[in-house]
Design an enzyme around this catalytic site. Sequence first.
Site, PDB file in Angstrom:
ATOM      1  N   HIS A 125       1.200   2.967 -18.949  1.00  0.00           N
ATOM      2  CA  HIS A 125       1.967   4.215 -18.821  1.00  0.00           C
ATOM      3  C   HIS A 125       1.827   5.114 -20.048  1.00  0.00           C
ATOM      4  O   HIS A 125       2.270   6.268 -20.017  1.00  0.00           O
ATOM      5  CB  HIS A 125       3.456   3.928 -18.606  1.00  0.00           C
ATOM      6  N   ASP A 162      -1.008  -3.136 -10.885  1.00  0.00           N
ATOM      7  CA  ASP A 162       0.417  -3.072 -11.188  1.00  0.00           C
ATOM      8  C   ASP A 162       1.111  -2.258 -10.091  1.00  0.00           C
ATOM      9  O   ASP A 162       0.532  -1.317  -9.541  1.00  0.00           O
ATOM     10  CB  ASP A 162       0.615  -2.399 -12.542  1.00  0.00           C
ATOM     11  N   HIS A 164       3.415  -0.155 -10.359  1.00  0.00           N
ATOM     12  CA  HIS A 164       3.651   1.218 -10.813  1.00  0.00           C
ATOM     13  C   HIS A 164       2.316   1.867 -11.179  1.00  0.00           C
ATOM     14  O   HIS A 164       1.464   1.243 -11.807  1.00  0.00           O
ATOM     15  CB  HIS A 164       4.576   1.217 -12.038  1.00  0.00           C
ATOM     16  N   ASP A 246       4.022  -7.091 -10.829  1.00  0.00           N
ATOM     17  CA  ASP A 246       5.323  -6.672 -10.311  1.00  0.00           C
ATOM     18  C   ASP A 246       5.263  -6.197  -8.864  1.00  0.00           C
ATOM     19  O   ASP A 246       6.270  -5.757  -8.318  1.00  0.00           O
ATOM     20  CB  ASP A 246       5.944  -5.587 -11.196  1.00  0.00           C
TER      21      ASP A 246
END
Length: 309
Positions: A125, A162, A164, A246
């Site tokens: 991120h 991931d 996200h 995740d």
Amino acid sequence: MTTLYLCHPASLDHDTPPGHPERADRIRVIERALEDERFAALVREQAPLADLSVAGLAHPENYVAAIAAAAPDEGLLAIDSDTVMSRGSLEAALRALGAAVRAVDEVMEGRVANAFAAMRPPGHHAERERAMGFCLFNTAAVAARHARKHHGAARVAVVDWDVHHGNGSQDIFWDDRSVMYASTHQMPLFPGTGAASERGEHDTIVNVPLHAGDDGDTFREAFAHGVLPRLEAFRPDLIVISAGFDAHWRDPLANLKLTEADFAWATREVMGIADRRCGGRVVSLLEGGYDLIGLSKSVAAHVETLMGR
């Protein structure tokens, strides 16, 4: 097949507030999982400390200096509502970069077949000039740029599963024709980026959004049709995996329904392309994964697959 495993106790010294999902226990459960006799053949090394300048492969000098200066002498400093620094955070982040660089060196120079680094904080991120989403420096971006600069890799692919979207990796590679960034992720979900229409200046950004409730079959179909053909056609000299876990059905921060078998399958598929296109060269870097049981089981399945089992 020789697999390098990189870790370091400094990962435990990046403190986050009580109840924060990105916590030191994530590393502890991975360490325990990889103590099993199945992993006796792993080549184990402690992550070296990268020089601060290494972060400059993905971030401008003023941003790198600002992050270094922000590290508090005590307590916690909030970068934003999700992202914090403690006294040990800078060393942890630099060890994560050191692990990424070391993994690339060992794989590109043929001393190991592939590598997995279990370090924190995560990185995908972190944009060029913005820390967010638990991330300070973008380790996957540094790995890719290091392979380009120091090992002559003409093309590097970053594959991110991931849950996200890796907005930071997309931001850094948006106009870089030498790096393909491919991501599966849940949408809508933090950070709000990752639409299929986001393709980069040179059509080297590949986003394959998934939806809340999607299971392993849906993920496999999306990955097989949306990511793998583009990865094969790109003909990378190295594949870097942003290995977040995740999307596991147990994870509290999202709503996909993957199992550890799905991560093992994705690992095998990526390795197959690596075998055909770049001598098997794969570097995997830990990103998310916040349920400790789901994380430990998924990492074990991922590393077993990297080891050729």
